[in-house]
Every structure is written in C-alpha cells, then in structure tokens.
Design an enzyme around this catalytic site. Sequence first.
Site, PDB file in Angstrom:
ATOM      1  N   GLY A 159       0.844  -1.200   0.000  1.00  0.00           N
ATOM      2  CA  GLY A 159       0.000   0.000   0.000  1.00  0.00           C
ATOM      3  C   GLY A 159       0.873   1.241   0.000  1.00  0.00           C
ATOM      4  O   GLY A 159       1.974   1.243  -0.560  1.00  0.00           O
ATOM      5  N   ARG A 160       0.367   2.309   0.646  1.00  0.00           N
ATOM      6  CA  ARG A 160       1.105   3.578   0.677  1.00  0.00           C
ATOM      7  C   ARG A 160       2.494   3.371   1.278  1.00  0.00           C
ATOM      8  O   ARG A 160       3.505   3.806   0.716  1.00  0.00           O
ATOM      9  CB  ARG A 160       0.334   4.605   1.516  1.00  0.00           C
ATOM     10  CG  ARG A 160      -0.937   5.089   0.847  1.00  0.00           C
ATOM     11  CD  ARG A 160      -1.761   5.918   1.814  1.00  0.00           C
ATOM     12  NE  ARG A 160      -2.273   5.100   2.893  1.00  0.00           N
ATOM     13  CZ  ARG A 160      -3.563   5.001   3.232  1.00  0.00           C
ATOM     14  NH1 ARG A 160      -4.463   5.721   2.601  1.00  0.00           N
ATOM     15  NH2 ARG A 160      -3.957   4.226   4.214  1.00  0.00           N
ATOM     16  N   ILE A 161       2.556   2.686   2.436  1.00  0.00           N
ATOM     17  CA  ILE A 161       3.850   2.484   3.102  1.00  0.00           C
ATOM     18  C   ILE A 161       4.673   1.440   2.360  1.00  0.00           C
ATOM     19  O   ILE A 161       5.871   1.634   2.119  1.00  0.00           O
ATOM     20  CB  ILE A 161       3.632   2.091   4.585  1.00  0.00           C
ATOM     21  CG1 ILE A 161       3.012   3.276   5.344  1.00  0.00           C
ATOM     22  CG2 ILE A 161       4.939   1.636   5.232  1.00  0.00           C
ATOM     23  CD1 ILE A 161       2.557   2.951   6.754  1.00  0.00           C
ATOM     24  N   THR A 182      -5.133  -7.941  -4.169  1.00  0.00           N
ATOM     25  CA  THR A 182      -5.269  -7.631  -5.600  1.00  0.00           C
ATOM     26  C   THR A 182      -3.906  -7.329  -6.218  1.00  0.00           C
ATOM     27  O   THR A 182      -3.047  -6.732  -5.575  1.00  0.00           O
ATOM     28  CB  THR A 182      -6.172  -6.391  -5.799  1.00  0.00           C
ATOM     29  OG1 THR A 182      -5.785  -5.404  -4.838  1.00  0.00           O
ATOM     30  CG2 THR A 182      -7.625  -6.708  -5.614  1.00  0.00           C
ATOM     31  N   ILE A 235       6.398  -4.264  10.545  1.00  0.00           N
ATOM     32  CA  ILE A 235       6.131  -2.882  10.967  1.00  0.00           C
ATOM     33  C   ILE A 235       4.628  -2.611  10.868  1.00  0.00           C
ATOM     34  O   ILE A 235       4.212  -1.450  10.970  1.00  0.00           O
ATOM     35  CB  ILE A 235       6.927  -1.840  10.135  1.00  0.00           C
ATOM     36  CG1 ILE A 235       6.624  -1.958   8.642  1.00  0.00           C
ATOM     37  CG2 ILE A 235       8.419  -1.988  10.383  1.00  0.00           C
ATOM     38  CD1 ILE A 235       5.441  -1.208   8.147  1.00  0.00           C
ATOM     39  N   ARG A 237       1.207  -4.551  12.272  1.00  0.00           N
ATOM     40  CA  ARG A 237       0.579  -4.678  13.588  1.00  0.00           C
ATOM     41  C   ARG A 237       0.983  -6.034  14.147  1.00  0.00           C
ATOM     42  O   ARG A 237       1.106  -7.012  13.401  1.00  0.00           O
ATOM     43  CB  ARG A 237      -0.956  -4.647  13.475  1.00  0.00           C
ATOM     44  CG  ARG A 237      -1.530  -3.279  13.228  1.00  0.00           C
ATOM     45  CD  ARG A 237      -1.452  -2.380  14.475  1.00  0.00           C
ATOM     46  NE  ARG A 237      -2.041  -1.081  14.229  1.00  0.00           N
ATOM     47  CZ  ARG A 237      -1.372   0.001  13.829  1.00  0.00           C
ATOM     48  NH1 ARG A 237      -0.071  -0.060  13.629  1.00  0.00           N
ATOM     49  NH2 ARG A 237      -1.992   1.146  13.641  1.00  0.00           N
ATOM     50  N   GLU A 266       1.338  -4.819  23.456  1.00  0.00           N
ATOM     51  CA  GLU A 266       2.147  -3.604  23.634  1.00  0.00           C
ATOM     52  C   GLU A 266       1.623  -2.877  24.870  1.00  0.00           C
ATOM     53  O   GLU A 266       0.416  -2.835  25.074  1.00  0.00           O
ATOM     54  CB  GLU A 266       2.035  -2.695  22.408  1.00  0.00           C
ATOM     55  CG  GLU A 266       2.592  -3.364  21.158  1.00  0.00           C
ATOM     56  CD  GLU A 266       2.422  -2.504  19.902  1.00  0.00           C
ATOM     57  OE1 GLU A 266       1.997  -1.347  20.017  1.00  0.00           O
ATOM     58  OE2 GLU A 266       2.730  -3.007  18.811  1.00  0.00           O
ATOM     59  N   HIS A 284       7.230   0.221  18.689  1.00  0.00           N
ATOM     60  CA  HIS A 284       6.153   0.771  17.847  1.00  0.00           C
ATOM     61  C   HIS A 284       6.413   2.256  17.565  1.00  0.00           C
ATOM     62  O   HIS A 284       5.665   3.131  18.010  1.00  0.00           O
ATOM     63  CB  HIS A 284       4.777   0.589  18.517  1.00  0.00           C
ATOM     64  CG  HIS A 284       3.640   0.778  17.542  1.00  0.00           C
ATOM     65  ND1 HIS A 284       2.407   0.185  17.714  1.00  0.00           N
ATOM     66  CD2 HIS A 284       3.561   1.484  16.385  1.00  0.00           C
ATOM     67  CE1 HIS A 284       1.613   0.536  16.702  1.00  0.00           C
ATOM     68  NE2 HIS A 284       2.297   1.339  15.892  1.00  0.00           N
ATOM     69  N   GLY A 286       7.301   3.540  14.284  1.00  0.00           N
ATOM     70  CA  GLY A 286       7.418   3.791  12.842  1.00  0.00           C
ATOM     71  C   GLY A 286       7.295   5.262  12.468  1.00  0.00           C
ATOM     72  O   GLY A 286       8.055   5.778  11.663  1.00  0.00           O
TER      73      GLY A 286
HETATM   74  P1  NAP Z   1      -2.697   1.043   2.884  1.00  0.00           P
HETATM   75  O1  NAP Z   1      -2.250   2.084   1.926  1.00  0.00           O
HETATM   76  O2  NAP Z   1      -4.158   0.847   3.115  1.00  0.00           O
HETATM   77  O3  NAP Z   1      -2.033  -0.323   2.396  1.00  0.00           O
HETATM   78  C1  NAP Z   1      -2.364  -1.530   2.960  1.00  0.00           C
HETATM   79  C2  NAP Z   1      -1.968  -2.647   1.993  1.00  0.00           C
HETATM   80  O4  NAP Z   1      -2.286  -3.885   2.620  1.00  0.00           O
HETATM   81  C3  NAP Z   1      -2.652  -2.590   0.656  1.00  0.00           C
HETATM   82  O5  NAP Z   1      -1.707  -2.786  -0.340  1.00  0.00           O
HETATM   83  C4  NAP Z   1      -3.643  -3.748   0.679  1.00  0.00           C
HETATM   84  O6  NAP Z   1      -3.649  -4.356  -0.602  1.00  0.00           O
HETATM   85  C5  NAP Z   1      -3.058  -4.686   1.714  1.00  0.00           C
HETATM   86  N1  NAP Z   1      -4.146  -5.335   2.479  1.00  0.00           N
HETATM   87  C6  NAP Z   1      -5.226  -4.768   3.009  1.00  0.00           C
HETATM   88  N2  NAP Z   1      -6.007  -5.692   3.597  1.00  0.00           N
HETATM   89  C7  NAP Z   1      -5.397  -6.878   3.399  1.00  0.00           C
HETATM   90  C8  NAP Z   1      -5.731  -8.213   3.749  1.00  0.00           C
HETATM   91  N3  NAP Z   1      -6.866  -8.500   4.420  1.00  0.00           N
HETATM   92  N4  NAP Z   1      -4.872  -9.183   3.405  1.00  0.00           N
HETATM   93  C9  NAP Z   1      -3.731  -8.871   2.743  1.00  0.00           C
HETATM   94  N5  NAP Z   1      -3.377  -7.645   2.369  1.00  0.00           N
HETATM   95  C10 NAP Z   1      -4.205  -6.650   2.699  1.00  0.00           C
HETATM   96  O7  NAP Z   1      -2.083   1.263   4.323  1.00  0.00           O
HETATM   97  P2  NAP Z   1      -0.694   1.978   4.691  1.00  0.00           P
HETATM   98  O8  NAP Z   1      -0.921   3.418   4.856  1.00  0.00           O
HETATM   99  O9  NAP Z   1       0.363   1.488   3.782  1.00  0.00           O
HETATM  100  O10 NAP Z   1      -0.480   1.362   6.163  1.00  0.00           O
HETATM  101  C11 NAP Z   1      -0.362  -0.028   6.345  1.00  0.00           C
HETATM  102  C12 NAP Z   1      -0.364  -0.369   7.802  1.00  0.00           C
HETATM  103  O11 NAP Z   1       0.889  -0.049   8.382  1.00  0.00           O
HETATM  104  C13 NAP Z   1      -1.362   0.389   8.681  1.00  0.00           C
HETATM  105  O12 NAP Z   1      -2.674  -0.113   8.572  1.00  0.00           O
HETATM  106  C14 NAP Z   1      -0.771   0.203  10.053  1.00  0.00           C
HETATM  107  O13 NAP Z   1      -1.299  -0.949  10.655  1.00  0.00           O
HETATM  108  C15 NAP Z   1       0.719   0.016   9.784  1.00  0.00           C
HETATM  109  N6  NAP Z   1       1.504   1.144  10.314  1.00  0.00           N
HETATM  110  C16 NAP Z   1       2.458   0.910  11.257  1.00  0.00           C
HETATM  111  C17 NAP Z   1       3.192   1.962  11.772  1.00  0.00           C
HETATM  112  C18 NAP Z   1       4.242   1.746  12.815  1.00  0.00           C
HETATM  113  O14 NAP Z   1       4.514   2.658  13.594  1.00  0.00           O
HETATM  114  N7  NAP Z   1       4.875   0.601  12.865  1.00  0.00           N
HETATM  115  C19 NAP Z   1       2.951   3.261  11.323  1.00  0.00           C
HETATM  116  C20 NAP Z   1       1.995   3.462  10.345  1.00  0.00           C
HETATM  117  C21 NAP Z   1       1.269   2.392   9.845  1.00  0.00           C
HETATM  118  P3  NAP Z   1      -4.961  -5.159  -1.118  1.00  0.00           P
HETATM  119  O15 NAP Z   1      -6.123  -4.208  -0.912  1.00  0.00           O
HETATM  120  O16 NAP Z   1      -4.649  -5.462  -2.536  1.00  0.00           O
HETATM  121  O17 NAP Z   1      -5.052  -6.370  -0.277  1.00  0.00           O
END
Ligand code: NAP
Length: 317
Positions: A159-161, A182, A235, A237, A266, A284, A286
């Site tokens: 996704g975005r990250i 997808t 990174i 959850r 946590e 935690h 990030g």
């Molecule tokens: P995002 O843009 O929504 O990207 C999420 C990705 O995960 C998408 O590519 C999506 O692709 C895939 N996904 C969603 N649901 C899924 C499922 N059920 N099974 C498999 N893949 C799935 O989110 P983001 O902004 O990149 O952030 C991702 C996550 O990083 C956050 O939700 C958060 O939990 C975590 N995060 C952690 C930190 C930290 O401090 N460590 C900081 C920020 C965020 P598809 O739709 O094709 O499946």
Amino acid sequence: MIKNPMHDPNPTLPPVLQIGEFPSVAYALLKERLDLFTLADIAADDALRQRIGAIVTRSNYDIDTALLERLPSLRIIATNGVGFDRIPLAFARERGIAVTNTPDLLNAAVAELTIGLMLALLRKLPHADRFVRSGAWRQGAFPLGSSLAGKRVGIVGMGRIGREIARRLASFDVELAYFGRTQQALPFQWFAQPVELARWSDLLIVSCPGGDATRHLIDAAVLAALGSAGMLVNIARGSVVDEQALVLALENGTLAGAALDVFEHEPAPESALLRFENVVLSPHMGSATHETRMAMAQLTIDNLASFFSAGKALTPV
Ligand code: NAP
C-alpha cells in the site's frame, strides 16, 4: 486550516476527548488548538461528558463501544496514525460517527524505520553496539552479518507504506515481490498467497493493516516457507504475526531472525521474544519523528476543523 491566530482553542469546535498519551510536542499543538479533556474530566463532569463532540486518539489505544455509548454528542473520532484497527468502525458508521486518520504523511518515516530495522537485523547492529561498549571486541572479531544486496525481498501489503519501502529498497540492489488481495500495476512479481511469497523471499516485510481480516496472516506455514535462512520484518501490527509460531521458529532455528516494531501485546511484548540475539526490537515507533508526529497532529486538528466548519473531513477513513 484552523483559523485562530490567537492560539486559543477554536471556538467553533466542541469539547474534545483525548484518549491516550501523545508525544509532548504534538500534545502541545493539540492542546493549543483544541478544547481537550481527559476521561477523568468527563467522569467528574456529567454535563461535559454529554457535550463531547470529538475524540482524538492514537493507533495504540482501544476505543470501545461502551465509551461511545456514553457520548451522546460525539460526531467524529480522529486518530493520529493510519491504522484504525482499534476503533469500532462498524459501530461508528452505524451511529453516523465519522472516523479520520492521518495517511501518507507518515510513509517516509515508517519506510525509513523499516530499512533501518532490516539493516540492523542483517548486520546485527544492536549486538555490534553492545560488542564495542562491553569491550568484547578485545577478545575477538565480531561475527559476520549478511548483505542486503542480492536478496529477494517480499512485501506483504503493497500500500502507501509498502510502496515507499519498495521505492527506497530499489537502490539496495534487491529483487522485489509482493502479496496483497489484488494485483497492482507494478513492476514487481505478485503472489496470490503469503505462503508463496514467503517461499520466494529471503526477507519478508509485513506492512498491511491489522484487524480481524489479517489476524495471524503470517502463521507457522508462512514462517516455514520463509525458511531457516529467511528473516521477518514486521512494521504493520502485532496481530498480523502469530507470535507463538514465531517464537517456535526462532527456537527451532527454522527462521534466521526477525525485526519487530509491533507486537501482539504492547507495551509489554511476549517475553520469549526478548531473549533471542537474532531479533531486533523497537517500541512501535514507525512514525515517531518530530517532523512526522507534528504533521500528524496538525492533520488531526485540520480534520476536526474541516469537519465542523465545512461538514467534511480531509482524510476520512
Ligand atoms: P494502505 O495504503 O491501506 O495499504 C495496505 C496494503 O495492505 C494494501 O496494499 C492492501 O492491498 C493490503 N491489504 C489490506 N487488507 C489486506 C488483507 N486483508 N490481506 C492482505 N493484504 C491486505 O495502508 P498503509 O498506509 O500502507 O499502512 C499499512 C499499515 O501499516 C497500517 O494499517 C498500520 O497498521 C501500519 N503502520 C504501522 C506503523 C508503525 O509505527 N509501525 C505506522 C503506520 C502504519 P490489497 O487491498 O490489494 O489487499
């Protein structure tokens, strides 16, 4: 943007309930712009409880439905973070309560930490630091690490990250592939199952959302497929990785190592994880840079201001 040059809380905003602790600089900004109250404040003042119109929170805190039931004027929950797995979204939608997050502006910080964790794991950096400080260097050379160059890196959740991690990794001469539900128009191989991606990968990075849909997506089978030379970086959850299976794989040497920023529990991670030299841990953090946390706090304020003044949040979930 909120329009209040006097730095008083915006008079057009209702009282706001703060859930959880914020870094002090972000808290100072929120406090300056919002009329903030705590759970203790609303417990002591029933009229205030009834007037609370917004909640500000962070990804690390649970918002339960019982609390929402007690806030009759609540119209919006604004989380400082991108993940919203600890907010009862279906319940909020049913009640017409808006939810906002702070996507995108934390991508760089999280991607940078991910690269740092990978390098720390491959080159044993925490161990190396202790090696020099303790004087162990005088007794002999430090054990060899592994190169990132030439490795196959799989990303679970492009996704975005995930895409920002991939963009940065391109300069490290690695091969990239990903898993998501997808296939996207990207120049990387897509695998339809995490286990297939793990079999292909030397390093597996987890960057998908948490919540019920991804609970233990990285299970014993995925870790076995990653194999005894494979490494895991999470990174996303803690809930996405089966930590019991991870501990077993590390104990049995069927996985070479892990770097973890997030944990099932946590702030007190599974104690078994703490004893492995081939595990790098971070609390935690990030998005935990000054620049990013200030930007997140500002977007949270802007979301509330826009919602209450124009009826539309900037970054709704
Ligand atoms: P995002 O843009 O929504 O990207 C999420 C990705 O995960 C998408 O590519 C999506 O692709 C895939 N996904 C969603 N649901 C899924 C499922 N059920 N099974 C498999 N893949 C799935 O989110 P983001 O902004 O990149 O952030 C991702 C996550 O990083 C956050 O939700 C958060 O939990 C975590 N995060 C952690 C930190 C930290 O401090 N460590 C900081 C920020 C965020 P598809 O739709 O094709 O499946």
